[in-house]
Design a protein around this motif. Structure first.
Motif, mmCIF file in Angstrom:
data_model
loop_
_atom_site.group_PDB
_atom_site.id
_atom_site.type_symbol
_atom_site.label_atom_id
_atom_site.label_comp_id
_atom_site.label_asym_id
_atom_site.label_seq_id
_atom_site.Cartn_x
_atom_site.Cartn_y
_atom_site.Cartn_z
ATOM 1 N N GLN A 180 -8.808 -1.903 3.893
ATOM 2 C CA GLN A 180 -7.904 -1.945 2.744
ATOM 3 C C GLN A 180 -8.230 -0.870 1.710
ATOM 4 O O GLN A 180 -8.010 -1.064 0.529
ATOM 5 N N ALA A 236 0.836 -1.206 0.000
ATOM 6 C CA ALA A 236 0.000 0.000 0.000
ATOM 7 C C ALA A 236 0.868 1.252 0.000
ATOM 8 O O ALA A 236 0.545 2.234 -0.682
ATOM 9 N N MET A 278 -7.654 2.755 -0.059
ATOM 10 C CA MET A 278 -6.743 3.862 -0.269
ATOM 11 C C MET A 278 -7.580 5.015 -0.818
ATOM 12 O O MET A 278 -8.356 4.838 -1.765
ATOM 13 N N TYR A 293 -4.576 5.649 3.822
ATOM 14 C CA TYR A 293 -4.798 4.219 3.646
ATOM 15 C C TYR A 293 -5.445 3.687 4.913
ATOM 16 O O TYR A 293 -4.925 3.856 6.013
ATOM 17 N N GLY A 333 0.809 3.955 -2.933
ATOM 18 C CA GLY A 333 0.560 5.350 -2.589
ATOM 19 C C GLY A 333 1.657 6.271 -3.092
ATOM 20 O O GLY A 333 1.387 7.362 -3.604
#
Length: 163
Positions: A123, A100, A125, A118, A104
């Protein structure tokens, strides 16, 4: 394995009297070709696939950055700025903080988008897009990054091979 690859490339470049950045790059590619062709023989298929997918990802992502830069420049240079900013929640396929974080960072490096947050539990984003035609368009862009990144990270694994 990467250190052995680099050592072989530097050694071959020094042996061939090509110890320059371009010479080392050329010998790195030659050694990679040999490793790729003999990957099953020496059991280094996964390493060769990771290098190959990594190079493909970097080239693809540089192209995406250029495309996004032109899109943002086009938006800014218009006489009338008609942007449709949006914050979109996208559920990532893998519940891994490291992945993640990479996604990101890559989303934020792409002009016109910014990873805001996040949520580990769901889960999700949260991505801000400067000009979002639709939720699906923003999600497709993040999914392309996620798919290619996971393909690079998982290169040669059972899920990648289809086994």
């Amino acid at each position: 394995m990467a250190l052995l690859h680099l050592a072989l490339a530097f050694g071959l470049a020094a042996f061939a009297d090509m110890l320059s950045p371009l010479g080392v790059l050329a010998t790195f590619m030659i050694v990679f070709g040999v490793l790729r062709l003999s990957g099953d023989l020496f059991g280094i298929r996964r390493y060769a696939l990771r290098v190959e997918y990594g190079v493909r990802f970097v080239i693809w992502f540089i192209g995406e950055i250029f495309k996004a830069s032109f899109d943002v420049a086009r938006l800014v240079l218009r006489r009338r700025m008609n942007t449709r900013p949006a914050v979109v929640a996208i559920r990532l396929k893998r519940a891994d903080d490291g992945i993640a974080t990479l996604i990101g960072a890559l989303v934020t490096l792409t002009p016109g988008t910014l990873a805001l947050d996040y949520d580990r539990d769901g889960q999700f984003m949260y991505v801000h897009a400067l000009d979002a035609d639709s939720h699906d368009a923003v999600e497709r862009g993040v999914r392309r990054i996620e798919f290619r990144l996971l393909r690079w990270i998982d290169a040669g694994s059972a899920t990648e091979d289809g086994a």
